[in-house]
Design an enzyme around this catalytic site. Sequence first.
Site, PDB file in Angstrom:
ATOM      1  N   ASP A  66      19.806  30.539  62.617  1.00 17.23           N
ATOM      2  CA  ASP A  66      19.762  30.066  63.998  1.00 17.23           C
ATOM      3  C   ASP A  66      18.722  30.911  64.734  1.00 17.23           C
ATOM      4  O   ASP A  66      18.301  31.957  64.243  1.00 17.23           O
ATOM      5  CB  ASP A  66      21.146  30.132  64.664  1.00 17.23           C
ATOM      6  CG  ASP A  66      22.032  31.211  64.065  1.00 17.23           C
ATOM      7  OD1 ASP A  66      21.486  32.190  63.506  1.00 17.23           O
ATOM      8  OD2 ASP A  66      23.257  31.097  64.154  1.00 17.23           O
ATOM      9  N   GLU A 135      24.037  28.209  69.895  1.00 18.70           N
ATOM     10  CA  GLU A 135      25.011  28.567  70.938  1.00 18.70           C
ATOM     11  C   GLU A 135      25.375  27.358  71.802  1.00 18.70           C
ATOM     12  O   GLU A 135      26.430  27.338  72.431  1.00 18.70           O
ATOM     13  CB  GLU A 135      24.466  29.692  71.834  1.00 18.70           C
ATOM     14  CG  GLU A 135      24.270  31.031  71.105  1.00 18.70           C
ATOM     15  CD  GLU A 135      25.558  31.666  70.626  1.00 18.70           C
ATOM     16  OE1 GLU A 135      26.644  31.181  70.995  1.00 18.70           O
ATOM     17  OE2 GLU A 135      25.475  32.647  69.868  1.00 18.70           O
TER      18      GLU A 135
HETATM   19 ZN   LIG Z   1      27.427  33.028  69.217  1.00 16.17          ZN
HETATM   20 ZN   LIG Z   2      26.162  33.124  66.361  1.00 21.18          ZN
END
Ligand SMILES: [Zn+2]
Ligand SMILES: [Zn+2]
Length: 402
Positions: A66, A135
Site C-alpha cells: 500500500d 486507508e
Molecule cells: Zn491503517
Molecule cells: Zn495499514
Amino acid sequence: MTPALDALYKDLHEHPELGFKELRTAALLANRMRKLGFEVTEKVGGTGVVAIYRNGDGPTVMVRTDLDGLPMEEKTGLPYASRVKTEYNGKPTFVTHACGHDVHMTWWIGTAEALLKVKDQWHGTLMFVGQPAEELVSGADAMIKDGFLSRFPKPDYGFAAHVSTSPTGTITIKEGAATSAVDGLEIIFKGRGGHGSMPQTTIDPIIEASRFVTDVQTVISREKDPAEFGVVTVGVFQAGSVGNIIPDEARLQLSMRSFSPKVRELLLDGVKRTADASAAALKAPSPEIRHLVGAASVLNDTALTAKTADALRRAGGDEVVVIPLSAPGSSGSEDYSAFVEAGIPSVYMMIGGFDAALIEDYKRRGEPVPSNHSPFFAPDAMKAVKVGVSALSISVISAMSK
Ligand SMILES: [Zn+2]
Ligand SMILES: [Zn+2]
C-alpha cells in the site's frame, strides 16, 4: 537492510501522502522499479503502480504494497518524523505514515531487488503492485475498476504483508479470515419538522433515529450467533439546531465489522430492517441509506497458506506462527480483500515490527506498545524490513516452484 533501503525508508517516512494523492510516492517507486528492469505502468486506479518482470515460463505472482499515510500528526520525536501538512475534507491536517505503509514499500522494493539477484531460483512473471488508498478502503477496487485484471497478466498467486506490534522476527499467518470485513453506512431519517410545542403536527426524526440506535444492537445480541464476531457502532448522530424546533431529518453514520460473509450479510440486512422499522413506527418516509465503504475479510487461501508457511519454516531464522482456522482473525480491516475476491489466491501475513525487549518494557509499565494509527507508532523499521524482504522473497520463490 542495506544503507540504500534505510535511506529509502526515511525518505518515504518524511514525505507521506494521503490516499489517491500518492503522486511523489508512486513516482519514486515506479522509478526504482524501472531501474531494476521492471516494465512499469503508473496511474492505475488513480495513483496505483503495476511493475512486471518476466523470467521465463511459470506462474504470475503478485506482491502488493500500500502507498498511503494517515491524516494525523506524528509525535514520535524521531529525527526523520513527518512534518507534512495538507488538506483533508477541507480542513488542514498533518500527514503521517502511522500505519507503517512506508515499511511495506521499503520491503517491497527490497524483495524485488532480492528476487532479481537469484533469478535462476524462480521462473515466471513477477507482478509488483503499489496500491493507493488502503486507508480509504478503496484503492484496490479502484485498480480493479481501471482494468487491473484485463490490462495485465492475471496473477496466479498474491502476497501482501503488514507490519504489526509483535516482536521483530515473527511472521504470523492466519488460516482463513485474516482481517474483518468492514462496512460504513450513512442513514438519513426523514421526518416532518415543526414547533417543539406542537409535536402532533410533526414526525420527529430524532425519535426515529434514537429508537434505531438502541434497537439495532438487538441484531448483534438476538440475531447473530453469539459465537460469531460482529460489531455495529453508531459513530455519528447529527440532528437539530435549537431545543424548540423539531428538525426534519437526522443523520447517522455507522461502522460494522464481521468475519464471515454470512454475518456480514446479516448485519447489513438487520441494520436496514431496523432503520425501516424505526421509520415505519412513526409513519415516517423510508430512511435514505447509503453504503459509504465496504471491504470483505481477507481470506487466506488454504493450500497457499500451508505451502508458504512450510517454505518459511524450512528457511528458518524467523519464527513462523500459523493461527488456526478456528481462532479469530484481526478485527482490523484491509481492502486487499478486493484482489482475493477477484480470484487471486493469496496469503496476507503480519510481520512483527517491535524489539522484543521494548515490548517487555511497555508490559512492565502496564502500557501497550503504541500501535498502528497511534501518533507514537515507531516500529524498528530496519529489522522489520529485513524480515519482510526474506519472508516475501521465500513466499514468491515457493509459489513459483512446482
Ligand atoms: Zn491503517
Ligand atoms: Zn495499514
